[in-house]
Design an enzyme around this catalytic site. Structure first.
Site, PDB file in Angstrom:
ATOM      1  N   ASN A   1     -34.283 -61.373 -43.905  1.00 50.11           N
ATOM      2  CA  ASN A   1     -35.101 -61.841 -45.035  1.00 50.11           C
ATOM      3  C   ASN A   1     -34.217 -61.740 -46.274  1.00 50.11           C
ATOM      4  O   ASN A   1     -33.989 -60.644 -46.782  1.00 50.11           O
ATOM      5  CB  ASN A   1     -36.353 -60.956 -45.169  1.00 50.11           C
ATOM      6  CG  ASN A   1     -37.125 -61.246 -46.447  1.00 50.11           C
ATOM      7  OD1 ASN A   1     -36.931 -62.287 -47.074  1.00 50.11           O
ATOM      8  ND2 ASN A   1     -37.996 -60.328 -46.827  1.00 50.11           N
ATOM      9  N   TRP A   2     -33.737 -62.887 -46.701  1.00 50.24           N
ATOM     10  CA  TRP A   2     -32.781 -62.879 -47.827  1.00 50.24           C
ATOM     11  C   TRP A   2     -33.456 -62.687 -49.186  1.00 50.24           C
ATOM     12  O   TRP A   2     -32.776 -62.514 -50.182  1.00 50.24           O
ATOM     13  CB  TRP A   2     -31.974 -64.184 -47.828  1.00 50.24           C
ATOM     14  CG  TRP A   2     -30.872 -64.196 -46.826  1.00 50.24           C
ATOM     15  CD1 TRP A   2     -30.532 -63.213 -45.943  1.00 50.24           C
ATOM     16  CD2 TRP A   2     -29.926 -65.254 -46.616  1.00 50.24           C
ATOM     17  NE1 TRP A   2     -29.441 -63.587 -45.198  1.00 50.24           N
ATOM     18  CE2 TRP A   2     -29.062 -64.837 -45.587  1.00 50.24           C
ATOM     19  CE3 TRP A   2     -29.737 -66.527 -47.182  1.00 50.24           C
ATOM     20  CZ2 TRP A   2     -27.999 -65.634 -45.141  1.00 50.24           C
ATOM     21  CZ3 TRP A   2     -28.701 -67.324 -46.727  1.00 50.24           C
ATOM     22  CH2 TRP A   2     -27.842 -66.880 -45.720  1.00 50.24           C
ATOM     23  N   LYS A   3     -34.781 -62.775 -49.216  1.00 50.48           N
ATOM     24  CA  LYS A   3     -35.493 -62.652 -50.500  1.00 50.48           C
ATOM     25  C   LYS A   3     -34.886 -63.641 -51.508  1.00 50.48           C
ATOM     26  O   LYS A   3     -34.546 -64.751 -51.135  1.00 50.48           O
ATOM     27  CB  LYS A   3     -35.450 -61.204 -50.984  1.00 50.48           C
ATOM     28  CG  LYS A   3     -35.891 -60.221 -49.884  1.00 50.48           C
ATOM     29  CD  LYS A   3     -36.101 -58.825 -50.341  1.00 50.48           C
ATOM     30  CE  LYS A   3     -36.557 -57.985 -49.156  1.00 50.48           C
ATOM     31  NZ  LYS A   3     -36.936 -56.644 -49.509  1.00 50.48           N
TER      32      LYS A   3
ATOM     33  N   HIS B   1     -45.574 -60.763 -47.181  1.00 48.38           N
ATOM     34  CA  HIS B   1     -44.614 -59.698 -47.471  1.00 48.38           C
ATOM     35  C   HIS B   1     -45.162 -58.837 -48.606  1.00 48.38           C
ATOM     36  O   HIS B   1     -45.812 -59.341 -49.526  1.00 48.38           O
ATOM     37  CB  HIS B   1     -43.260 -60.312 -47.860  1.00 48.38           C
ATOM     38  CG  HIS B   1     -42.175 -59.277 -47.916  1.00 48.38           C
ATOM     39  ND1 HIS B   1     -42.009 -58.460 -49.008  1.00 48.38           N
ATOM     40  CD2 HIS B   1     -41.230 -58.917 -47.014  1.00 48.38           C
ATOM     41  CE1 HIS B   1     -40.992 -57.630 -48.760  1.00 48.38           C
ATOM     42  NE2 HIS B   1     -40.507 -57.894 -47.559  1.00 48.38           N
TER      43      HIS B   1
ATOM     44  N   GLU C   1     -43.834 -57.636 -51.130  1.00 44.70           N
ATOM     45  CA  GLU C   1     -43.425 -58.061 -52.486  1.00 44.70           C
ATOM     46  C   GLU C   1     -44.310 -59.192 -52.990  1.00 44.70           C
ATOM     47  O   GLU C   1     -44.615 -59.280 -54.175  1.00 44.70           O
ATOM     48  CB  GLU C   1     -41.941 -58.460 -52.473  1.00 44.70           C
ATOM     49  CG  GLU C   1     -41.054 -57.222 -52.344  1.00 44.70           C
ATOM     50  CD  GLU C   1     -39.719 -57.459 -51.663  1.00 44.70           C
ATOM     51  OE1 GLU C   1     -39.312 -58.625 -51.503  1.00 44.70           O
ATOM     52  OE2 GLU C   1     -39.075 -56.453 -51.295  1.00 44.70           O
TER      53      GLU C   1
ATOM     54  N   GLU D   1     -44.004 -53.089 -41.847  1.00 39.38           N
ATOM     55  CA  GLU D   1     -43.083 -52.737 -42.923  1.00 39.38           C
ATOM     56  C   GLU D   1     -43.730 -51.691 -43.849  1.00 39.38           C
ATOM     57  O   GLU D   1     -44.434 -52.057 -44.806  1.00 39.38           O
ATOM     58  CB  GLU D   1     -42.725 -53.973 -43.745  1.00 39.38           C
ATOM     59  CG  GLU D   1     -41.960 -55.010 -42.955  1.00 39.38           C
ATOM     60  CD  GLU D   1     -40.996 -55.784 -43.838  1.00 39.38           C
ATOM     61  OE1 GLU D   1     -39.813 -55.839 -43.500  1.00 39.38           O
ATOM     62  OE2 GLU D   1     -41.422 -56.312 -44.885  1.00 39.38           O
TER      63      GLU D   1
ATOM     64  N   GLY E   1     -36.146 -51.356 -48.933  1.00 45.18           N
ATOM     65  CA  GLY E   1     -35.124 -51.357 -49.977  1.00 45.18           C
ATOM     66  C   GLY E   1     -34.828 -49.982 -50.550  1.00 45.18           C
ATOM     67  O   GLY E   1     -34.188 -49.860 -51.587  1.00 45.18           O
TER      68      GLY E   1
ATOM     69  N   SER F   1     -35.389 -50.853 -44.556  1.00 41.50           N
ATOM     70  CA  SER F   1     -34.094 -50.156 -44.518  1.00 41.50           C
ATOM     71  C   SER F   1     -33.458 -50.135 -43.127  1.00 41.50           C
ATOM     72  O   SER F   1     -32.852 -49.152 -42.715  1.00 41.50           O
ATOM     73  CB  SER F   1     -34.219 -48.747 -45.078  1.00 41.50           C
ATOM     74  OG  SER F   1     -34.608 -48.803 -46.450  1.00 41.50           O
TER      75      SER F   1
ATOM     76  N   GLY G   1     -33.903 -56.850 -44.660  1.00 40.72           N
ATOM     77  CA  GLY G   1     -33.631 -57.362 -46.002  1.00 40.72           C
ATOM     78  C   GLY G   1     -32.176 -57.189 -46.374  1.00 40.72           C
ATOM     79  O   GLY G   1     -31.313 -57.967 -45.978  1.00 40.72           O
ATOM     80  N   GLY G   2     -31.890 -56.149 -47.149  1.00 37.65           N
ATOM     81  CA  GLY G   2     -30.551 -55.940 -47.707  1.00 37.65           C
ATOM     82  C   GLY G   2     -29.418 -56.070 -46.704  1.00 37.65           C
ATOM     83  O   GLY G   2     -28.382 -56.689 -47.002  1.00 37.65           O
TER      84      GLY G   2
HETATM   85  P1  PGA Z   1     -34.913 -53.906 -46.569  1.00 36.49           P
HETATM   86  O1  PGA Z   1     -36.066 -54.987 -46.719  1.00 36.49           O
HETATM   87  O2  PGA Z   1     -34.294 -54.090 -45.203  1.00 36.49           O
HETATM   88  O3  PGA Z   1     -33.932 -54.234 -47.678  1.00 36.49           O
HETATM   89  O4  PGA Z   1     -35.525 -52.568 -46.705  1.00 36.49           O
HETATM   90  C1  PGA Z   1     -36.921 -55.295 -45.642  1.00 36.49           C
HETATM   91  C2  PGA Z   1     -37.925 -56.339 -46.044  1.00 36.49           C
HETATM   92  O5  PGA Z   1     -38.362 -56.347 -47.196  1.00 36.49           O
HETATM   93  O6  PGA Z   1     -38.298 -57.202 -45.226  1.00 36.49           O
END
Ligand code: PGA
Length: 242
Positions: free
Chosen positions: A9-11, A96, A98, A165, A171, A204, A225-226
């Protein structure tokens, strides 16, 4: 048979040229990747076209990060299913944390987006999870149950990925212990009418913990994500060792 789905997930990261640069470094790492796992990149809308042309129908499937429930209309800033499918998109992240936290996404709009995704033949990745406060108050199961009950009304669970999640793990570098993620995912599975749906863990996930996460019996993949932003890092994740 439960499918393994490892999704990045590149956001809101990577311009089109950065996305293509990533792809060059990433595809070279897939020569030995076992066939048992589906690899997905959920990228910004502006990256979809270029990536789609360069995936050459290969191992990597394309995903988006949002979908509107109408096919077209006066919805400034939104995107429709047909806009995504025309570009070869196969998956879409819905709900998600966010989007729930910053953009007013509710269980009701999540449900509408899930139905729209499936109506267009896309596989939605539904994100659920609790905040730190909810966890500390012992509300984890109830929060997730409510998200599933309201989000999944009339949804075809045979064409669905669920991502557990925990919000406090996103993050933060503070991964949920893999046994606990496994336990919660087991609870989620019990609430599904289609128990073979793939259920991912997200929060994470990194090269250093993916092997342990994927060794858990209930966990069918990861939403990353990251650590999906660098080819070497995401390469190691999709090539997790069993
Ligand atoms: P993260 O993000 O791996 O950077 O914790 C996961 C996500 O938001 O899907």
């Amino acid at each position: 048979m439960r499918k393994i789905v490892i999704a990045g997930n590149w956001k809101m990261y990577k311009t089109q040229s950065e996305a293509l640069e990533f792809l060059q470094g990433f595809t070279s790492q897939l020569s030995e990747t076992p066939d048992d796992r589906e690899i997905v990149l959920c990228v910004p809308f502006t990256d979809l076209s270029a990536l789609s042309k360069n995936l050459h129908g290969g191992r990597v499937k394309l995903g988006a990060q949002n979908i509107h429930w109408e096919d077209s209309g006066a919805y400034t800033g939104e995107i429709s299913g047909s806009m995504l499918t025309e570009l070869g998109v196969r998956y879409v992240v819905v709900g998600h944390s966010e989007r729930r936290q910053y953009f007013g996404e509710t269980d009701a709009t999540v449900n509408q987006r899930l139905l729209a995704a499936q109506g267009h033949g896309l596989t939605p990745i539904l994100c659920v999870g609790e905040t730190k406060q909810q966890r500390d108050a012992g509300e984890t199961e109830a929060v997730i149950k409510a998200q599933l009950d309201k989000g999944l009304v009339a949804v075809d669970q045979a064409n669905l990925v669920v991502a557990y999640e925990p919000i406090w793990a996103i993050g933060t570098g503070d991964t949920c212990a893999s046994e606990e993620a496994n336990r919660v995912i087991g609870v989620i599975r019990q609430q599904l009418t289609y128990p073979d749906a793939s259920i991912q863990y997200g929060g994470s996930v990194k090269p250093g913990n993916i092997d342990e996460i994927m060794a858990q019996p209930e966990i069918d993949g990861a939403l990353v994500g990251g650590a999906s932003l660098e080819p070497d890092s995401f390469g190691r994740i999709v090539n997790y060792l069993v």
